[in-house]
Design a protein around this motif. Sequence first.
Motif, mmCIF file in Angstrom:
data_model
loop_
_atom_site.group_PDB
_atom_site.id
_atom_site.type_symbol
_atom_site.label_atom_id
_atom_site.label_comp_id
_atom_site.label_asym_id
_atom_site.label_seq_id
_atom_site.Cartn_x
_atom_site.Cartn_y
_atom_site.Cartn_z
ATOM 1 N N PRO A 70 64.213 64.592 44.812
ATOM 2 C CA PRO A 70 64.402 65.366 43.523
ATOM 3 C C PRO A 70 65.586 65.374 42.906
ATOM 4 C CG PRO A 70 64.618 66.722 45.533
ATOM 5 C CD PRO A 70 64.419 65.216 45.984
ATOM 6 N N GLY A 71 66.635 64.547 43.225
ATOM 7 C CA GLY A 71 67.784 64.209 42.678
ATOM 8 C C GLY A 71 69.004 64.028 43.235
ATOM 9 N N ASN A 72 68.966 64.697 44.465
ATOM 10 C CA ASN A 72 70.134 64.838 45.238
ATOM 11 C C ASN A 72 69.831 64.328 46.835
ATOM 12 O OD1 ASN A 72 68.352 66.953 45.826
ATOM 13 N ND2 ASN A 72 70.318 68.107 46.705
ATOM 14 N N TYR A 73 68.803 63.770 47.389
ATOM 15 C CA TYR A 73 68.699 63.172 48.427
ATOM 16 C C TYR A 73 69.745 62.186 48.864
ATOM 17 C CZ TYR A 73 64.675 66.166 49.348
ATOM 18 O OH TYR A 73 63.745 67.145 49.378
ATOM 19 N N PHE B 54 67.647 62.150 56.610
ATOM 20 C CA PHE B 54 68.050 62.125 55.396
ATOM 21 C C PHE B 54 68.869 63.622 55.082
ATOM 22 C CE2 PHE B 54 64.105 59.351 54.971
ATOM 23 C CZ PHE B 54 64.736 58.259 54.763
ATOM 24 N N GLY B 55 69.625 63.539 53.847
ATOM 25 C CA GLY B 55 70.356 64.511 53.645
ATOM 26 C C GLY B 55 70.043 65.069 52.190
ATOM 27 N N GLY B 56 70.431 66.259 51.687
ATOM 28 C CA GLY B 56 70.120 66.871 50.537
ATOM 29 C C GLY B 56 69.469 67.856 50.369
ATOM 30 N N GLY B 57 68.356 68.165 51.503
ATOM 31 C CA GLY B 57 67.344 69.211 51.657
ATOM 32 C C GLY B 57 67.560 70.158 52.126
#
Length: 273
Positions: A39-42, A216-219
């Motif tokens: 969504p833009g930041n993962y 993964f990160g950002g979620g």
Amino acid sequence: MKHMWRYVVLALLATAVATTVAVAQEVSFKDPVGDDNGPGNYTYPTDKVYQPGSFDLTSFKVKVSGGKANIEVGQNSQLEDKCWAMQYGFCVQMVFVFIKTDASAGHAEGLPGLNVQFAPEAGWNKVIILSPQPTSRVRQEVEQKVAKSLQADVIVPNRVAGSGKVISTRVDLKDLGAGDITKWGYQVLMQSNEGFPAATDLLTRKVNEYEGQHRFGGGNDADCDPHVMDLLAGDGVGDKSEADAQHTMLAYECNPDGTSKKLATLTMVYVKK
């Protein structure tokens, strides 16, 4: 002589028709480079096996030949085939190809571990799973984790291959259904092959708040965020605006308890007429 010219004209017309049919049996889309951030930041996991661009979808093609649908998925990194004892020429990627063959019906729910849904007008009819895991394991996971009402529409190919930057497979066209493939809708989701998935996830890798060695990160640490790094969007021509369309589709909201308030909702991409 007159009859000879008649045969020549007929032969040329037949060739033209055959050429038109051949063209009609191929579908090709592009996706912008550098939008492998959900969504833009993962962010990617930290282990070196996850090379930059490994989940950056760049192209998708379907070509019909001899009763088979040949499928190619391009991504923005040389495929790594020397990890985790995978045997098909790639190891970290996992791709889901959703196809809408029936304009009047389709499934709105996604598959376990993706945490997405499809818009009412974009329900899918078939999905092809491209995984580096043994076919027998993927089919077993489908039987154990996918709703019975969906299983008949999940296709696990007998063989998948990775070479260069392309993951490919062949499936029987009859398994996809009848119709003109240029009129079907398509959605391709880039995920990651997870050999030790959560109990309800279909061999997919989770997205957490912070990236880890194999996360993964950002979620969100709960299951309210979409576990998708890249997908097709817009007209599927590779325009930069399609990254914004992707971010919009994958936008989500979570409740304080980690349940979903707004699930990421996907649409299909069609051949631009």
